[in-house]
Design a protein around this motif. Structure first.
Motif, PDB file in Angstrom:
ATOM      1  N   VAL A 170      38.186  82.395  20.924  1.00 40.07           N
ATOM      2  CA  VAL A 170      38.358  81.050  20.382  1.00 40.07           C
ATOM      3  C   VAL A 170      38.936  80.119  21.444  1.00 40.07           C
ATOM      4  CG1 VAL A 170      38.692  81.884  18.026  1.00 40.07           C
ATOM      5  CG2 VAL A 170      40.681  81.531  19.484  1.00 40.07           C
ATOM      6  N   VAL A 171      38.576  78.857  21.319  1.00 39.02           N
ATOM      7  CA  VAL A 171      39.183  77.800  22.124  1.00 39.02           C
ATOM      8  C   VAL A 171      40.026  76.954  21.186  1.00 39.02           C
ATOM      9  CG1 VAL A 171      38.794  75.720  23.486  1.00 39.02           C
ATOM     10  CG2 VAL A 171      37.354  77.738  23.842  1.00 39.02           C
ATOM     11  N   MET A 172      41.307  76.839  21.498  1.00 38.20           N
ATOM     12  CA  MET A 172      42.246  76.071  20.686  1.00 38.20           C
ATOM     13  C   MET A 172      42.601  74.789  21.424  1.00 38.20           C
ATOM     14  SD  MET A 172      46.097  77.194  19.405  1.00 38.20           S
ATOM     15  CE  MET A 172      45.512  78.701  18.640  1.00 38.20           C
ATOM     16  N   ALA A 173      42.731  73.712  20.698  1.00 41.49           N
ATOM     17  CA  ALA A 173      43.202  72.464  21.287  1.00 41.49           C
ATOM     18  C   ALA A 173      44.711  72.520  21.466  1.00 41.49           C
ATOM     19  CB  ALA A 173      42.833  71.291  20.392  1.00 41.49           C
ATOM     20  N   ASP A 174      45.231  71.802  22.421  1.00 39.52           N
ATOM     21  CA  ASP A 174      46.671  71.609  22.498  1.00 39.52           C
ATOM     22  C   ASP A 174      47.076  70.580  21.448  1.00 39.52           C
ATOM     23  OD1 ASP A 174      49.291  71.869  23.322  1.00 39.52           O
ATOM     24  OD2 ASP A 174      48.820  71.691  25.447  1.00 39.52           O
ATOM     25  N   GLY A 175      48.359  70.491  21.178  1.00 42.56           N
ATOM     26  CA  GLY A 175      48.836  69.679  20.069  1.00 42.56           C
ATOM     27  C   GLY A 175      48.402  68.224  20.131  1.00 42.56           C
ATOM     28  N   THR A 176      47.719  67.767  19.094  1.00 44.93           N
ATOM     29  CA  THR A 176      47.200  66.392  18.904  1.00 44.93           C
ATOM     30  C   THR A 176      46.190  65.976  19.960  1.00 44.93           C
ATOM     31  OG1 THR A 176      48.937  65.188  20.127  1.00 44.93           O
ATOM     32  CG2 THR A 176      49.380  65.695  17.809  1.00 44.93           C
ATOM     33  N   ALA A 177      45.692  66.937  20.770  1.00 47.96           N
ATOM     34  CA  ALA A 177      44.757  66.569  21.845  1.00 47.96           C
ATOM     35  C   ALA A 177      43.464  66.000  21.292  1.00 47.96           C
ATOM     36  CB  ALA A 177      44.463  67.779  22.721  1.00 47.96           C
ATOM     37  N   VAL A 178      43.012  66.486  20.135  1.00 50.05           N
ATOM     38  CA  VAL A 178      41.777  65.959  19.552  1.00 50.05           C
ATOM     39  C   VAL A 178      41.991  64.531  19.062  1.00 50.05           C
ATOM     40  CG1 VAL A 178      39.997  66.295  17.800  1.00 50.05           C
ATOM     41  CG2 VAL A 178      41.006  68.279  18.923  1.00 50.05           C
ATOM     42  N   ASP A 179      43.125  64.279  18.436  1.00 49.32           N
ATOM     43  CA  ASP A 179      43.412  62.910  17.991  1.00 49.32           C
ATOM     44  C   ASP A 179      43.466  61.936  19.162  1.00 49.32           C
ATOM     45  OD1 ASP A 179      43.475  63.613  15.343  1.00 49.32           O
ATOM     46  OD2 ASP A 179      45.658  63.588  15.150  1.00 49.32           O
ATOM     47  N   ARG A 180      43.888  62.399  20.318  1.00 51.49           N
ATOM     48  CA  ARG A 180      43.951  61.516  21.489  1.00 51.49           C
ATOM     49  C   ARG A 180      42.559  61.058  21.932  1.00 51.49           C
ATOM     50  NH1 ARG A 180      48.511  64.012  25.647  1.00 51.49           N
ATOM     51  NH2 ARG A 180      50.118  64.475  24.099  1.00 51.49           N
ATOM     52  N   LEU A 181      41.526  61.795  21.543  1.00 47.49           N
ATOM     53  CA  LEU A 181      40.164  61.413  21.919  1.00 47.49           C
ATOM     54  C   LEU A 181      39.717  60.130  21.233  1.00 47.49           C
ATOM     55  CD1 LEU A 181      38.363  64.878  21.869  1.00 47.49           C
ATOM     56  CD2 LEU A 181      39.339  63.668  23.829  1.00 47.49           C
ATOM     57  N   VAL A 182      40.468  59.693  20.226  1.00 44.07           N
ATOM     58  CA  VAL A 182      40.132  58.422  19.566  1.00 44.07           C
ATOM     59  C   VAL A 182      40.145  57.280  20.572  1.00 44.07           C
ATOM     60  CG1 VAL A 182      40.887  56.770  17.796  1.00 44.07           C
ATOM     61  CG2 VAL A 182      40.939  59.224  17.322  1.00 44.07           C
ATOM     62  N   ARG A 183      40.918  57.437  21.640  1.00 37.85           N
ATOM     63  CA  ARG A 183      40.934  56.415  22.699  1.00 37.85           C
ATOM     64  C   ARG A 183      39.573  56.317  23.383  1.00 37.85           C
ATOM     65  NH1 ARG A 183      46.321  58.386  25.799  1.00 37.85           N
ATOM     66  NH2 ARG A 183      45.257  60.364  25.415  1.00 37.85           N
ATOM     67  N   ALA A 204      43.556  72.289  27.943  1.00 38.57           N
ATOM     68  CA  ALA A 204      44.695  71.541  28.465  1.00 38.57           C
ATOM     69  C   ALA A 204      44.603  70.060  28.105  1.00 38.57           C
ATOM     70  CB  ALA A 204      44.766  71.705  29.982  1.00 38.57           C
ATOM     71  N   TYR A 205      45.721  69.378  28.213  1.00 42.43           N
ATOM     72  CA  TYR A 205      45.755  67.935  27.957  1.00 42.43           C
ATOM     73  C   TYR A 205      45.036  67.135  29.037  1.00 42.43           C
ATOM     74  CZ  TYR A 205      49.427  68.251  24.323  1.00 42.43           C
ATOM     75  OH  TYR A 205      50.136  68.504  23.186  1.00 42.43           O
ATOM     76  N   ASN A 206      45.095  67.609  30.267  1.00 42.44           N
ATOM     77  CA  ASN A 206      44.655  66.786  31.391  1.00 42.44           C
ATOM     78  C   ASN A 206      43.145  66.551  31.395  1.00 42.44           C
ATOM     79  OD1 ASN A 206      45.041  69.805  32.379  1.00 42.44           O
ATOM     80  ND2 ASN A 206      43.341  68.947  33.542  1.00 42.44           N
ATOM     81  N   GLU A 207      42.744  65.611  32.196  1.00 40.67           N
ATOM     82  CA  GLU A 207      41.325  65.359  32.410  1.00 40.67           C
ATOM     83  C   GLU A 207      40.821  66.176  33.595  1.00 40.67           C
ATOM     84  OE1 GLU A 207      40.677  61.240  33.110  1.00 40.67           O
ATOM     85  OE2 GLU A 207      41.623  60.587  31.242  1.00 40.67           O
ATOM     86  N   SER A 242      49.979  65.803  31.189  1.00 45.19           N
ATOM     87  CA  SER A 242      48.863  65.192  30.459  1.00 45.19           C
ATOM     88  C   SER A 242      48.053  64.199  31.276  1.00 45.19           C
ATOM     89  CB  SER A 242      49.331  64.476  29.174  1.00 45.19           C
ATOM     90  OG  SER A 242      50.069  65.344  28.361  1.00 45.19           O
ATOM     91  N   ALA A 243      48.411  63.981  32.528  1.00 48.25           N
ATOM     92  CA  ALA A 243      47.684  62.998  33.330  1.00 48.25           C
ATOM     93  C   ALA A 243      46.351  63.577  33.806  1.00 48.25           C
ATOM     94  CB  ALA A 243      48.523  62.560  34.522  1.00 48.25           C
ATOM     95  N   ALA A 244      45.591  62.742  34.493  1.00 46.90           N
ATOM     96  CA  ALA A 244      44.320  63.193  35.062  1.00 46.90           C
ATOM     97  C   ALA A 244      44.573  64.067  36.289  1.00 46.90           C
ATOM     98  CB  ALA A 244      43.473  61.982  35.446  1.00 46.90           C
ATOM     99  N   THR A 245      43.538  64.762  36.720  1.00 49.14           N
ATOM    100  CA  THR A 245      43.585  65.492  37.984  1.00 49.14           C
ATOM    101  C   THR A 245      42.542  64.898  38.937  1.00 49.14           C
ATOM    102  OG1 THR A 245      41.893  67.133  37.434  1.00 49.14           O
ATOM    103  CG2 THR A 245      44.149  67.613  36.741  1.00 49.14           C
ATOM    104  N   GLU A 246      42.711  65.202  40.199  1.00 53.24           N
ATOM    105  CA  GLU A 246      41.722  64.807  41.198  1.00 53.24           C
ATOM    106  C   GLU A 246      41.060  66.039  41.798  1.00 53.24           C
ATOM    107  OE1 GLU A 246      44.173  62.377  43.761  1.00 53.24           O
ATOM    108  OE2 GLU A 246      43.563  60.537  42.713  1.00 53.24           O
TER     109      GLU A 246
END
Length: 488
Positions: A288-301, A259-262, A227-231
């Protein structure tokens, strides 16, 4: 009585979608984009069988429908489902039928749900055939063998009433510290692409749609952390990490999971460049494009507001959420002007199109009778994959094959006598007596009179090495030592 056009199987799919969309309320549209419920919460044991729960009925009532239901038949330590309360093959098919009957009979428009299951290496359900993990599949270098095995596993999934298989295929092993490396076919983009094609083709033979995980670059996160960022730069992304996705889309994958990552500072589920500009505009993807689990809720950050989080993901190109609350509030996002209703309709149309193309409106219930005829036995093919995956890195001293003169063998390591760690993650509980550990296999194979000793040496995690000297002593006192390492 005139049959609504969306109920006419002879009508073109776009016409059916257009007709159904025109009949839907805003709430019903939002419901089709949601996959909030954990499937194992939709049923409960009742006597010798199972029944739908009040929680399931409440979830359906919230939107007068349900877009998709994830993991109705999932069983593992994470879900907490086992043989005492879970669904075997027969109960799974019956419960899937009950879900669809309820949706067809108890909602205004009678729209069936997409039943979505994990199939990373076989259907992750009680009594589902377990295939070797993707890393082993890649080591076979045999896409045709893999396609046959997938066809057999997908037939099991379809017989239990599911339509969509979630399968990791797009990630590459670029950092061995990443805990999900076993879900990757390889570090090589070409090999991963060929295996991804085989996956989609094999599932298609069984009438199962595939959503490919994870889009994109999740195997290249910083520090090997999930779930971390990528470079990643654009060149590396395209040349390395998108090869399997391009191949899967071209082969006919029904969907991809963001994916979860950035990437470039934005989580993939909110990344319009990835999900719309590249995937749809450049590649022509219509699924279709599906979100990974709770990935949309994480966007609240990022947004500070769950309504805005849902709008951000939808605008980026996400069609279907997973376990999120934010997507359930897309109606509010429309009313607040954060996203337009035509944009919402576009996502709903993609979900409905998939349902029509899978034949859900004509045959919402699991197929009657035995599994699809003519498809391979996944258990037999799984063994062939396991044998073909064995890789000899080096051979010094003529140790193999083991001499019949060997009289004492030490089988060592934390995974030497653990079936659960041997068969991989995303695996349902196994019935007693199923499977053979390395230690058990060696003991069964040796000649009478050959002694087999065992020592763990250490655990998979932690810094307790107090058992290592005993394992070293066992090795020193044996003719051969077999060291069994790996992940969990």
């Amino acid at each position: 009585m005139t049959v609504p056009r969306y109920r006419d199987p002879a009508a073109p799919v776009p016409d059916r979608v257009r007709d159904l969309l025109g009949r839907m309320t805003l709430a019903e549209k939002v419901g089709q984009l949601n996959q909030r419920m954990y499937g194992w919460d939709a049923y409960e044991r009742a006597g010798d069988g199972h029944r739908l729960t009040e929680a399931f009925r409440s979830e359906v009532a919230a939107f007068d429908g349900m877009g998709a239901l994830y993991g109705l038949q999932r069983a593992d330590a994470w879900s907490g489902v086992g043989f005492a309360d879970g669904l075997d093959a027969a109960d799974g098919a019956r419960t899937a039928a009950a879900v669809q009957r309820y949706l067809v009979d108890r909602t205004r428009l009678g729209i069936p749900a997409l039943l979505v299951e994990e199939m990373p290496h076989g259907h992750q359900a009680l009594d589902g055939t377990v295939l070797p993990v993707n890393l082993a599949v890649g080591a076979t270098w045999d896409p045709d063998l893999y396609a046959d095995a997938v066809a057999g596993a997908a037939a099991e999934l379809r017989a239990r009433g599911a339509h969509i298989a979630l399968v990791s295929a797009l990630d590459l092993v670029r950092d061995p510290r990443w805990g999900r490396s076993e879900e990757c076919f390889a570090e090589d983009p070409y090999l991963a692409a060929r295996m991804t094609e085989a996956l989609v083709e094999g599932a298609h033979r069984a009438g199962v749609a595939v959503v490919l995980k994870h889009f994109a670059g999740q195997g290249a996160t910083i520090g090997g952390r999930n779930s971390a960022a990528t470079e990643l730069g654009v060149r590396e992304l395209h040349e390395v990490h998108l090869a399997a996705a391009r191949a899967g889309v071209a082969a006919g994958a029904a969907g991809v999971m963001a994916a979860y990552n950035e990437f470039d500072g934005l989580p993939c589920v909110a990344n319009r460049y990835l999900l719309t500009d590249l995937l749809r505009a450049e590649w022509g993807f219509e699924g279709v494009v599906m979100a990974d689990g709770t990935a949309v809720d994480r966007l609240v950050r990022l947004t500070g507001d769950p309504v805005a989080a849902g709008a951000l993901a939808l605008d980026a190109g996400c069609d279907l959420s997973l376990w999120d609350d934010s997507f359930t509030r897309l109606g509010e996002a429309v009313e607040r002007g954060l996203v337009s209703e035509p944009a919402l309709d576009t996502a709903v149309a993609r979900v409905l199109t998939l349902k029509f193309r899978l034949g859900l409106f004509e045959e919402p219930l699991p197929p009657a009778g035995p599994k699809a005829v003519g498809l391979p036995d996944p258990a037999e093919l799984g063994e062939r994959i396991a044998r073909a995956s064995v890789t000899l890195f080096s051979h010094e001293g003529g140790v193999l094959p083991l001499s019949r003169a060997v009289r004492r063998i030490a089988v060592l390591g934390p995974n030497a006598d653990s079936l659960a760690q041997q068969i991989g993650d995303y695996t349902a509980p196994q019935r007693p007596g199923a499977g053979v550990t390395v230690l058990e296999g060696v003991r069964a194979a040796v000649r009478p009179g050959t002694e087999v000793v065992h020592g763990r040496g250490c655990g998979l995690v932690g810094d307790d090495v107090s058992d290592v000297p005993a394992a070293v002593a066992l090795a020193a006192g044996s003719d051969v030592a077999v060291l069994v390492l790996g992940g969990s």
